[in-house]
Design a protein around this motif. Structure first.
Motif, short mmCIF file in Angstrom:
data_model
loop_
_atom_site.label_atom_id
_atom_site.label_comp_id
_atom_site.label_asym_id
_atom_site.label_seq_id
_atom_site.Cartn_x
_atom_site.Cartn_y
_atom_site.Cartn_z
N ARG B 2 0.72 -1.20 0.31
CA ARG B 2 -0.15 0.01 0.42
C ARG B 2 0.99 1.13 0.07
NH1 ARG B 2 -4.43 0.04 4.55
NH2 ARG B 2 -5.30 -1.71 3.08
N LYS B 3 1.61 0.86 1.14
CA LYS B 3 3.09 2.32 0.74
C LYS B 3 3.45 2.22 -1.26
CE LYS B 3 4.81 1.74 5.94
NZ LYS B 3 6.39 1.30 6.31
N ARG B 6 0.92 4.15 -2.58
CA ARG B 6 1.42 5.39 -2.82
C ARG B 6 1.63 6.65 -3.11
NH1 ARG B 6 -0.03 9.69 -2.37
NH2 ARG B 6 -1.19 11.31 -1.28
N LEU B 7 3.41 6.23 -3.09
CA LEU B 7 4.12 6.42 -3.17
C LEU B 7 4.82 6.69 -4.76
CD1 LEU B 7 7.21 4.74 -0.92
CD2 LEU B 7 6.78 7.06 -1.56
N GLN B 10 2.19 9.19 -5.60
CA GLN B 10 2.48 10.10 -5.93
C GLN B 10 3.38 11.52 -6.67
OE1 GLN B 10 2.04 12.52 -3.39
NE2 GLN B 10 3.92 13.83 -4.11
N GLU B 11 4.25 10.42 -7.25
CA GLU B 11 4.49 10.62 -8.25
C GLU B 11 4.24 10.69 -9.25
OE1 GLU B 11 8.13 11.54 -7.41
OE2 GLU B 11 7.87 10.17 -5.40
N GLY B 13 1.28 11.59 -9.59
CA GLY B 13 0.93 12.84 -9.15
C GLY B 13 1.69 14.14 -9.40
N LEU B 86 11.92 13.50 4.04
CA LEU B 86 10.95 12.18 3.49
C LEU B 86 12.05 10.68 4.18
CD1 LEU B 86 9.53 11.61 1.49
CD2 LEU B 86 11.20 11.87 -0.14
N LEU B 89 10.87 9.08 6.90
CA LEU B 89 9.58 8.15 7.20
C LEU B 89 10.01 6.78 6.99
CD1 LEU B 89 7.82 10.12 4.21
CD2 LEU B 89 7.58 10.08 7.34
N PRO B 90 9.65 5.78 7.76
CA PRO B 90 9.84 4.70 7.53
C PRO B 90 9.48 3.91 6.11
CG PRO B 90 8.25 4.86 8.96
CD PRO B 90 8.40 6.39 8.80
N VAL B 91 10.18 3.90 5.44
CA VAL B 91 9.67 4.00 3.89
C VAL B 91 11.19 3.26 3.43
CG1 VAL B 91 9.06 4.15 2.15
CG2 VAL B 91 8.15 5.35 3.58
N ARG B 93 13.95 2.24 1.26
CA ARG B 93 15.40 2.33 0.16
C ARG B 93 14.76 2.52 -1.53
NH1 ARG B 93 14.26 6.42 3.36
NH2 ARG B 93 16.06 6.60 5.00
#
Lengths: 291, 714
Positions: B2-3, B6-7, B10-11, B13, B86, B89-91, B93
């Protein structure tokens, strides 16, 4: 709680941080220091943006060097310069951050966003594009994104820079409230921000820890060294050699607040030291120039 | 996941809300639309070629956008101080890099998608077969996506590798290097075609892929191996991007990322091996041409030839495209060279396995393209001798030249190009098929000093094992058991063509054009024009019926190599066919119509634009016979097509006033029949229909005779 042990960071040949040992306990903790002292370097290391050259830190017991990914789940970070995708509204941005922080359930995410929006008083801006925000509103959005996900540690770097007095006060109060149940590490060179909200403070100078303790202990560094001297306007040039903290005009006289190890003038009156006095006295004693 | 989504969203967008970026793909599609909408007479209407050229140029430009996008995707947040949040955030790499890459790739895919849509629209309108269209679309789409994929990844890695805005300059240089510079200053200069796979846009300047008839089918193995390598290389670039990001923002998996990048590099290196071996084999083939005769035209013994009465050839294609051939040559014994060995020319890639003379095995020697039989092996008597040569081998005759690889001859699956000039069957005599000029190979042109025009002979060819239909310079028919048979009398040679070809004919006995499917509309119109011309002449002139019955319309100079640059005046007669090269401005236009009419009426290669000694000469120096020949064409253009005199003269070639004036006057008086009568008389009296081959050896016709012919009133 953050425990910093022998933390160093070098850029080329220059040491930005040298063997820093510091314990930041729960509550609001202030980090003071002149420009170039290494505050932002320390904040970026703790925010997992920069690897240390040596040493380590434990954030809520998690070692920084070996498990930075876990630390990211524990912290919220507001950088000194905060920008956001201009085409997104504040609400969209916070939802995005919430999802990135692992708030998967849409309802929980919405609730989380509503809570932080309420906390930072961003309600009326939330549906507007972030590109239209003023500096203060943008910083509020910045603190909101840091708060999303209810992090146990909040790292805020110069959060009040560029804010108007009212915003600053509101921000300080917000941080003070948050510090009741979190570890808040506040880096600033505005002493009054720390004076009004922090119980404990550390001073960095040229990459080294100059002092760590309570705000009262820092203020005490200037005890017996703060003087009030009244001078005629014509005598003001004589004060150039003193370390002036403040001056104000009273009738034909200029009232100077001076830091000096010994009474600077026969008629000088001793004063009760403030945090700023302590900070300045500390840096003077170390031979550095405060910012 | 899901993350990641969404990433990615976002890009996307950012990409899809930017008005400039939003506008570029439609603009790209519109430019292709304009290009294809302009296809039409008098230029070539080759749809595939036009789309290919567009991809070669415009896609190369769009790769500039791709590399910029790679930079921008990272520089817009990851590399900006204000977006440092950014990094906290626990995302993962990997998620961040791949989401950005996927978004950029999706955006760039719009270019491929719109190009495909425009191409498909025009293709459907022009009646391109559906299965072929899908193959074309698949080829272009894959090629586009691969180019965008690797270029985007390159931009991303440069963004993290090069500090600050210097990255833009370096990326610009990388783009120029990976497209134009590498192509023109490295690969072309040093003939390092094994670096082709490093080109960001391999379509730019490739002359073989540009040919619809063979193109990507012929180079399918190149493309497949190259794509595997490029995919592995792209993976390596992405792994590097991720690892570099982990160095920028600490991550626990940093060591793993470095190991993954190293593994991806190793994978790319391994993926290059089969591709490199492919090229090693081709350079070996080219080197064998050098060994064949040294290639230096200065040091060669002169070409010699002897007549052949008849050929009976059987050619079978076996597994792995290995050809097995048997050629039975009936030679007039009197024509054989006296003294010294009897030399035949057979492509060096074909190995002779057996030679028989009048049914008895004889020893032979082989050196390069030449096959030597001891003179004593052939009987010294009158009558005919039968020489039977059995040979086999894989014919994929690869050569290099600046800026383009070339194939002098090949059989690969259904793709067949076997020009007689590359000796896929034994040619009678010592000839030189190729010459090495400083820096590049030249394939010998039939009729030149290295490969004199072959004396006419009867041919019978049986083809076996070829998966698709094969066309020849003479008519053919299906034989028993999926064989094909070609027969002809008195032709100079037999060339074979197979691949993505089609035959266009309107009337059962009418003109035929063999071309690739994208040229069908143009070929149909041309066939109609030629049929009309034939009907015009058939009503009053008894011209030979079997000459130039077919036009082989392919983008190669007659008898040249696949991948050659189109040359001007590239058309000629072979067998019963007119070979016409195809390019944007060398196509089935009025000039080509004149060539066909001329070739049909008069034979030989003495076409208006072909006769080099006559080109540019003033009218009084052009033999009268040649001017009278041109007058036939001139008459047709004026009387048959209603063209204005100037236009007709431009097409027919220079005709002096003495010849033209009486024709013009008669036509002005409406006496076209009288002109036909005069011309017919000369045609028959001087046997103008014979193929003479050279304008200077035309029959001498006194001018007075021409003038006298016009004095007689009907």
């Amino acid at each position: 709680m953050i425990e910093i042990r022998g933390l160093s960071r070098r850029y080329g040949r220059r040491w930005a941080l040298k063997g820093l040992d510091l314990t930041v306990e729960a509550g609001m903790f202030g980090l003071l220091g002149p420009n170039g002292a290494g505050k932002t370097t320390l904040m970026r290391i703790l925010a997992t943006l920069l690897p240390p050259t040596s040493g380590d830190a434990l954030v809520e017991g998690v070692p920084l060097r070996s498990r930075p990914d876990e630390i990211r789940k524990l912290i919220g970070y507001l950088p000194q310069l905060f920008q956001v995708y201009p085409q997104m509204t504040g609400g969209e941005f916070l939802e995005y951050v919430a999802l990135m922080k692992g708030v998967d359930d849409p309802r929980a995410r919405r609730r989380s966003v509503e809570e932080v929006v309420e906390q930072v008083h961003l309600g009326e801006w939330i549906d507007r594009k972030a590109g239209t925000y003023s500096g203060g509103t943008r910083r509020r959005l910045g603190i909101a994104q840091a708060l999303i996900g209810d992090p146990r540690v909040l790292i805020v770097d110069e959060p009040t820079a560029g804010l108007d007095p009212e915003e600053r006060v509101r921000f300080r109060n917000l941080l003070a409230t948050l510090s009741l149940r979190k570890t808040v590490l506040l880096s600033t060179h505005i002493v009054s921000d720390i004076e009004s909200s922090c119980r404990r403070v550390a001073v960095l100078d040229r990459g080294e820890l100059a002092m760590a303790g309570t705000t009262a202990e820092l203020a005490d560094r200037a005890r017996g060294k703060v003087w009030e001297v009244r001078l005629a306007e014509s005598e003001l040039p004589e004060a150039a050699s003193w370390q002036l903290v403040a001056t104000r005009q009273e009738g034909s006289e200029v009232v100077c607040r001076v830091i000096a190890a010994e009474r600077p003038a026969p008629e000088a009156k001793p004063l009760e030291p403030t945090l700023e006095d302590g900070y300045l006295a500390l840096l003077r004693a170390r031979g550095g120039e405060p910012a | 996941m899901r993350k990641w989504l969404r990433l990615w969203e976002q890009e996307c967008g950012w990409l899809w809300r930017n008005p400039v970026l939003l506008l570029l793909p439609p603009l790209y599609g519109f430019l292709l639309f304009l290009r294809l909408a302009r296809l039409g007479p008098p230029s070539s209407e080759d749809l595939y070629s036009a789309v290919f050229d567009f991809h070669g140029t415009m896609e190369t430009l769009s790769l500039g956008l791709a590399i910029w996008l790679g930079l921008a995707l990272l520089r817009r947040d990851v590399l900006r101080q204000g977006y440092e949040w950014l990094g906290t955030l626990p995302v993962s790499r990997v998620a961040l890099v791949t989401a950005k890459y996927a978004a950029g790739f999706a955006y760039l895919s719009q270019f491929a998608l719109l190009a495909a849509a425009v191409f498909a629209g025009f293709a459907v309108r022009r009646g391109l077969p559906g299965d072929l269209l899908l193959r074309h679309l698949g080829f272009f789409a894959l090629q586009d996506e691969w180019s965008y994929g690797v270029t985007l990844a390159l931009g991303m890695v440069l963004a993290l590798l090069i500090p600050g805005r210097l990255a833009y300059l370096v990326a610009f240089c990388a783009w120029i290097f990976g497209t134009y510079f590498l192509q023109h200053f490295v690969i072309a200069r040093y003939h390092w075609y094994f670096l082709d796979t490093f080109l960001l846009d391999p379509l730019l300047g490739d002359r073989i892929l540009a040919i619809e008839a063979w193109g990507y089918s012929l180079l399918s193995r190149d493309l497949f191996l190259s794509r595997i390598f490029v995919a592995a290389f792209t993976l390596w670039l992405l792994a590097c991007t991720t690892a570099l990001l982990m160095f920028r923002w600490p991550a626990a998996a940093r060591r793993k990322a470095v190991l993954a990048a190293a593994a991806a590099l190793a994978l790319a290196a391994v993926a290059y091996v089969p591709y490199g071996l492919l090229w090693q084999e081709r350079y070996r083939i080219e080197a064998s041409a050098l060994r064949a005769d040294g290639g230096d035209p200065e040091k060669r013994a002169p070409a010699v030839q002897f007549p052949v009465e008849a050929y009976r050839i059987t050619l079978a294609r076996g597994p792995n495209d290995v050809l097995s051939g048997t050629a039975e040559l009936t030679l007039p014994a009197s024509g054989l060279p006296r003294g010294g060995p009897v030399t035949f020319t057979l492509n060096r890639l074909l190995t002779v396995t057996r030679v028989q003379v009048d049914g008895k095995p004889v020893p032979w020697e082989r050196s390069g393209d030449h096959l030597f039989l001891a003179r004593s092996s052939l009987p010294a008597r009158a009558g005919t001798v039968t020489v039977r040569v059995e040979y086999r081998g894989r014919l994929f005759d690869w050569l290099s030249m600046p800026s383009s690889q070339r194939l002098a001859a090949f059989v690969q699956g259904g793709d067949v190009y076997l020009p007689a000039s590359q000796a896929w069957y034994p040619l009678p005599g010592r000839f030189y098929l190729k010459s090495l000029y400083p820096g590049y190979w030249v394939v010998s042109t039939p009729g030149g000093p290295n490969l004199p025009a072959m004396p006419p002979a009867a041919f019978r060819l049986l083809l076996r094992g070829f998966p698709g239909r094969v066309y020849a310079t003479v008519p053919g028919r299906p034989g028993p058991g999926r064989t094909q048979i070609f027969t002809a009398d008195q032709v100079d040679g037999l060339s074979l063509f197979g691949g993505n070809l089609t035959e266009v004919r309107l009337d059962p006995g009418g003109e035929t054009v063999i071309c690739s499917p994208s040229n069908v509309p143009e070929a149909r119109r041309f066939v109609a024009q030629v049929d009309r011309a034939r009907r015009y002449f058939a009503s009053w002139l008894d011209a030979p019926r079997d000459r130039a019955r077919r036009v082989i319309y392919l983008p190669l100079p007659p008898y040249g190599a696949v991948g050659d640059y189109p040359l001007s005046g590239s058309y000629g007669l072979s067998g019963q066919s007119l070979l016409a090269t195809e390019s944007t401005h060398l196509n089935l236009d009025s000039y080509r119509l004149v060539d066909v009419v001329h070739a049909w009426l008069f034979g030989g290669n003495d076409l208006p634009g072909w006769v080099v000694p006559l080109r540019g000469l003033p009218p009084d120096q052009i033999p009268l016979a040649q001017q009278i020949r041109r007058a036939f064409v001139y008459l047709y253009l004026r009387d048959g097509l209603g063209m204005a005199p100037d236009q007709a003269l431009k097409l027919a070639g220079t005709i002096g006033d003495a010849v033209r004036r009486p024709i013009d006057e008669a036509l002005r008086r409406g006496e076209a029949e009288r002109v036909k009568g005069v011309l017919k008389a000369f045609y028959e009296r001087y046997d103008l229909s014979r193929g003479l081959g050279d304008g200077r050896s035309l029959p001498a016709i006194p001018l007075q005779e021409w003038q006298k012919a016009w004095e007689v009133r009907p």
